[in-house]
Motif scaffolding. Structure first.
Motif, PDB file in Angstrom:
ATOM      1  N   LEU B  45      70.402 -68.801-100.321  1.00 40.97           N
ATOM      2  CA  LEU B  45      69.250 -69.122 -99.480  1.00 40.97           C
ATOM      3  C   LEU B  45      69.413 -70.470 -98.770  1.00 40.97           C
ATOM      4  N   TYR B  46      70.315 -71.287 -99.271  1.00 43.19           N
ATOM      5  CA  TYR B  46      70.666 -72.531 -98.559  1.00 43.19           C
ATOM      6  C   TYR B  46      71.396 -72.164 -97.269  1.00 43.19           C
ATOM      7  N   MET B  48      71.203 -69.379 -95.748  1.00 44.64           N
ATOM      8  CA  MET B  48      70.227 -68.731 -94.880  1.00 44.64           C
ATOM      9  C   MET B  48      69.394 -69.776 -94.129  1.00 44.64           C
ATOM     10  N   GLY B  49      69.020 -70.837 -94.836  1.00 41.79           N
ATOM     11  CA  GLY B  49      68.240 -71.893 -94.199  1.00 41.79           C
ATOM     12  C   GLY B  49      68.979 -72.520 -93.030  1.00 41.79           C
ATOM     13  N   MET B  50      70.263 -72.713 -93.210  1.00 42.92           N
ATOM     14  CA  MET B  50      71.052 -73.283 -92.114  1.00 42.92           C
ATOM     15  C   MET B  50      71.132 -72.311 -90.937  1.00 42.92           C
ATOM     16  N   CYS B  52      68.838 -70.186 -90.244  1.00 46.21           N
ATOM     17  CA  CYS B  52      67.491 -70.215 -89.672  1.00 46.21           C
ATOM     18  C   CYS B  52      67.331 -71.401 -88.724  1.00 46.21           C
ATOM     19  N   ASP B  53      67.897 -72.524 -89.097  1.00 48.67           N
ATOM     20  CA  ASP B  53      67.836 -73.711 -88.233  1.00 48.67           C
ATOM     21  C   ASP B  53      68.556 -73.435 -86.911  1.00 48.67           C
ATOM     22  N   LEU B  69      64.725 -62.897 -89.186  1.00 47.85           N
ATOM     23  CA  LEU B  69      66.049 -63.361 -89.629  1.00 47.85           C
ATOM     24  C   LEU B  69      66.527 -62.457 -90.754  1.00 47.85           C
ATOM     25  N   TYR B  70      67.707 -61.891 -90.574  1.00 49.13           N
ATOM     26  CA  TYR B  70      68.308 -61.051 -91.610  1.00 49.13           C
ATOM     27  C   TYR B  70      69.660 -61.632 -91.978  1.00 49.13           C
ATOM     28  N   VAL B  71      69.925 -61.752 -93.278  1.00 48.71           N
ATOM     29  CA  VAL B  71      71.261 -62.169 -93.724  1.00 48.71           C
ATOM     30  C   VAL B  71      71.698 -61.293 -94.888  1.00 48.71           C
ATOM     31  N   LYS B  72      73.015 -61.085 -94.945  1.00 45.44           N
ATOM     32  CA  LYS B  72      73.623 -60.353 -96.056  1.00 45.44           C
ATOM     33  C   LYS B  72      74.783 -61.193 -96.571  1.00 45.44           C
ATOM     34  N   TRP B  73      74.763 -61.443 -97.871  1.00 50.69           N
ATOM     35  CA  TRP B  73      75.817 -62.257 -98.476  1.00 50.69           C
ATOM     36  C   TRP B  73      76.936 -61.339 -98.935  1.00 50.69           C
ATOM     37  N   HIS B 106      71.655 -61.475 -88.499  1.00 56.70           N
ATOM     38  CA  HIS B 106      71.221 -61.606 -87.112  1.00 56.70           C
ATOM     39  C   HIS B 106      69.820 -62.213 -87.070  1.00 56.70           C
TER      40      HIS B 106
END
Lengths: 147, 115
Positions: B45-46, B48-50, B52-53, B69-73, B106
């Motif tokens: 989630l860190y 992801m935060g970047m 998001c910025d 905002l969608y992210v997949k690790w 994305h």
């Protein structure tokens, strides 16, 4: 003021929740907390190296992903951590969190689906973060995998 | 747009302190290596935060009330990694370390979604 650690269950001796006990569609225990200016600043520094945030119409807004600090607490209040690994997450932002104000938040959620695939157990769950006026601030959908 | 930096244990510690996550996998090199990782893990989630910025910089203030905002690790990022997080003009997000891709995703404006 609510630091995330204050609402995250911590009990090292407590067993994690088991797949069999995950109840699809049943609302989680509700969670309330406050996002305060100091948390907004600390989060901005952690993410960007500076506490500026964003300015909209003269008001300072928090980085919207700040809810990532509180996300798992929504799940873990009902389903205690069981060494899951986050697979993906989707955040939908509905309005800003103002960085110079305290924002009261009520969070709720539920498990949307659970299934097993290639020997791993998966949980899909959603969370809704709602302001004091009853309007949504953020919606989140997350997938977690367990060994 | 992109951010490039070396992941430090101090960064991970500071984020752990902030989000209240005291799991050893983020804080103890011995524990992390005993579990098969190269080093302690950076919080997903860190990252992801970047992302998001970067997305907020790309889309502007409307992202805060209309963004998605969608992210997949897909692989771990560890202390000591050289990490590059990037967003393209169409909102596609990638994060890569020296070993390859660690996160994809994305960012879009919900009002622009066609599906």
């Amino acid at each position: 003021m609510t630091r995330p650690v204050e609402i995250k269950p911590r009990d090292a001796g407590r067993p994690g929740s088991e797949y069999e006990n995950w109840a699809v569609g049943v609302p989680f225990a509700e969670l309330t907390f406050e996002i305060t200016p100091d948390i907004c600043d600390e989060y901005a520094v952690a993410i960007t190296g500076r506490p500026d945030g964003y300015v909209i119409g003269g008001k300072r807004a928090a980085i919207p992903s700040i809810f990532g600090l509180y996300l798992n607490a929504v799940l873990h209040r009902t389903y205690y951590p069981n060494h899951g690994v986050m697979v993906d997450t989707r955040f939908r932002f509905h309005r800003p969190v103002w960085a110079d104000e305290t924002t009261w938040v009520r969070a709720t959620g539920h498990i949307k689906d659970k299934f097993e695939k290639r020997g791993r157990k998966y949980m899909k769950w959603s969370a809704e973060f709602i302001g004091r006026d009853g309007n949504a601030i953020l919606s989140a959908d997350t997938t977690v995998a367990f060994a | 747009m992109q951010k490039s930096f070396t992941v430090t244990q101090n960064m991970i510690n500071a984020y752990s302190e902030l989000n209240g996550d005291d799991e050893a996998i983020h804080l103890s090199q011995d524990y992390a290596t005993s579990k098969g990782f190269r080093n302690t893990l950076l919080h997903g989630l860190y990252m992801m935060g970047m992302a998001c910025d970067l997305a907020t910089d790309l889309y502007g203030p409307s992202f805060l009330s209309n963004g998605e905002l969608y992210v997949k690790w897909i692989a771990p990022a560890c202390a000591g990694d050289d990490l590059n997080i990037a967003i393209e003009d169409d909102g596609q997000i990638t994060a890569d370390n020296q070993l390859g891709r660690t996160m994809i995703g994305h960012a879009v404006l919900q009002s622009d979604r066609t599906t």
